[in-house]
Design an enzyme around this catalytic site. Structure first.
Site, PDB file in Angstrom:
ATOM      1  N   GLN A   1      23.977 -19.428   9.756  1.00 49.49           N
ATOM      2  CA  GLN A   1      23.070 -18.330  10.092  1.00 49.49           C
ATOM      3  C   GLN A   1      21.794 -18.860  10.719  1.00 49.49           C
ATOM      4  O   GLN A   1      21.706 -19.005  11.920  1.00 49.49           O
ATOM      5  CB  GLN A   1      22.786 -17.478   8.856  1.00 49.49           C
ATOM      6  CG  GLN A   1      22.209 -16.118   9.198  1.00 49.49           C
ATOM      7  CD  GLN A   1      22.460 -15.086   8.102  1.00 49.49           C
ATOM      8  OE1 GLN A   1      23.089 -15.356   7.099  1.00 49.49           O
ATOM      9  NE2 GLN A   1      21.965 -13.885   8.303  1.00 49.49           N
ATOM     10  N   ASP A   2      20.783 -19.206   9.905  1.00 45.11           N
ATOM     11  CA  ASP A   2      19.621 -19.848  10.529  1.00 45.11           C
ATOM     12  C   ASP A   2      19.308 -21.144   9.802  1.00 45.11           C
ATOM     13  O   ASP A   2      19.861 -21.409   8.742  1.00 45.11           O
ATOM     14  CB  ASP A   2      18.423 -18.897  10.661  1.00 45.11           C
ATOM     15  CG  ASP A   2      17.733 -18.572   9.359  1.00 45.11           C
ATOM     16  OD1 ASP A   2      16.607 -18.077   9.412  1.00 45.11           O
ATOM     17  OD2 ASP A   2      18.302 -18.782   8.274  1.00 45.11           O
ATOM     18  N   PRO A   3      18.462 -22.001  10.378  1.00 43.55           N
ATOM     19  CA  PRO A   3      18.246 -23.325   9.784  1.00 43.55           C
ATOM     20  C   PRO A   3      17.607 -23.237   8.400  1.00 43.55           C
ATOM     21  O   PRO A   3      16.922 -22.269   8.071  1.00 43.55           O
ATOM     22  CB  PRO A   3      17.292 -23.999  10.779  1.00 43.55           C
ATOM     23  CG  PRO A   3      17.413 -23.230  12.051  1.00 43.55           C
ATOM     24  CD  PRO A   3      17.722 -21.825  11.636  1.00 43.55           C
TER      25      PRO A   3
END
Length: 224
Positions: A61-63
């Protein structure tokens, strides 16, 4: 001319959405905000897995938004950083699924990337301690373009889509050309709902074997 990530990314960087996004991120940096990963690591996934070497895509998804965690590969952390819960659960599933897999003491997945596993997040930057803070900046458009290129120009790529977010992202993948394996996300919130026991790692290798491609050595997780 052979397609490369460099040519694909360069084309995206010229587009208005990308330039607008870059300005937003630069503005945050100039205000002294910590943005992860470091600028030189944003495209690590593409540096380690050349376009025509992609066999598998694991979509995140995101970092990670903690200091020192994110380094440009989905789910991965640098050596010396505590293994995050989702990756710990991936290791647990691997230990059940792949004979002889030994759970590593680190979460550095570089060796997977070097074998053709594109460890791609949907969003490639985040502000420190603010999950999803760069959602809707434009990265989704960028990673849609990346997935479309793989979809259109490659064949037989195996997409591991864990959780509703990844599954929605992969909705337009052509399943007559590629393979999709879906399961709940490995997060502690959902892993017991079907991620554990999904056997995606052995299934991936079976699909590679059927295409006469070399399998992924999931156990070759070295810290260098």
């Amino acid at each position: 001319m052979a397609l490369t990530w460099n040519s694909i990314i360069s084309a995206e960087k010229k587009k208005a959405y990308y330039q607008s996004m870059s300005e937003k991120i630069d503005a945050q940096r100039s205000l002294g905000k910590s943005i992860f990963p470091k600028e030189e690591h944003i495209f690590t996934a593409f540096d380690l897995t050349p376009f025509h070497d992609v066999k598998v895509v694991i979509l995140g998804q995101d970092p990670y938004h903690g200091e020192g965690q994110a380094h440009g590969l989905s789910f991965s952390v640098l050596p010396g950083v505590k293994i995050p819960p989702s990756l710990r659960n991936m290791y647990k599933e691997l230990a059940e699924d792949i004979p002889g897999f030994t759970i590593p003491e680190h979460g550095y997945l570089k060796t997977w990337a070097e074998q053709g596993v594109l460890l791609l997040n949907t969003v490639l930057t985040v502000e420190e301690a603010k999950a999803h803070s760069h959602a809707k900046f434009g990265w989704e458009t960028f990673t849609d373009a990346i997935i479309k290129k793989i979809n259109d120009d490659m064949e037989g790529v195996i997409f591991l889509l864990w959780g509703a977010h990844a599954q929605k992202k992969g909705a337009n993948i052509d399943t007559s050309r590629h393979f999709i394996l879906q399961a709940p996300h490995p997060s502690p919130l959902s892993a017991h709902r079907g991620f554990f026991g999904c056997k995606h790692f052995s299934q991936t290798n079976e699909l590679l074997r059927k295409q006469n491609l070399s399998e992924i050595n999931w156990g070759a997780v070295t810290s260098s």
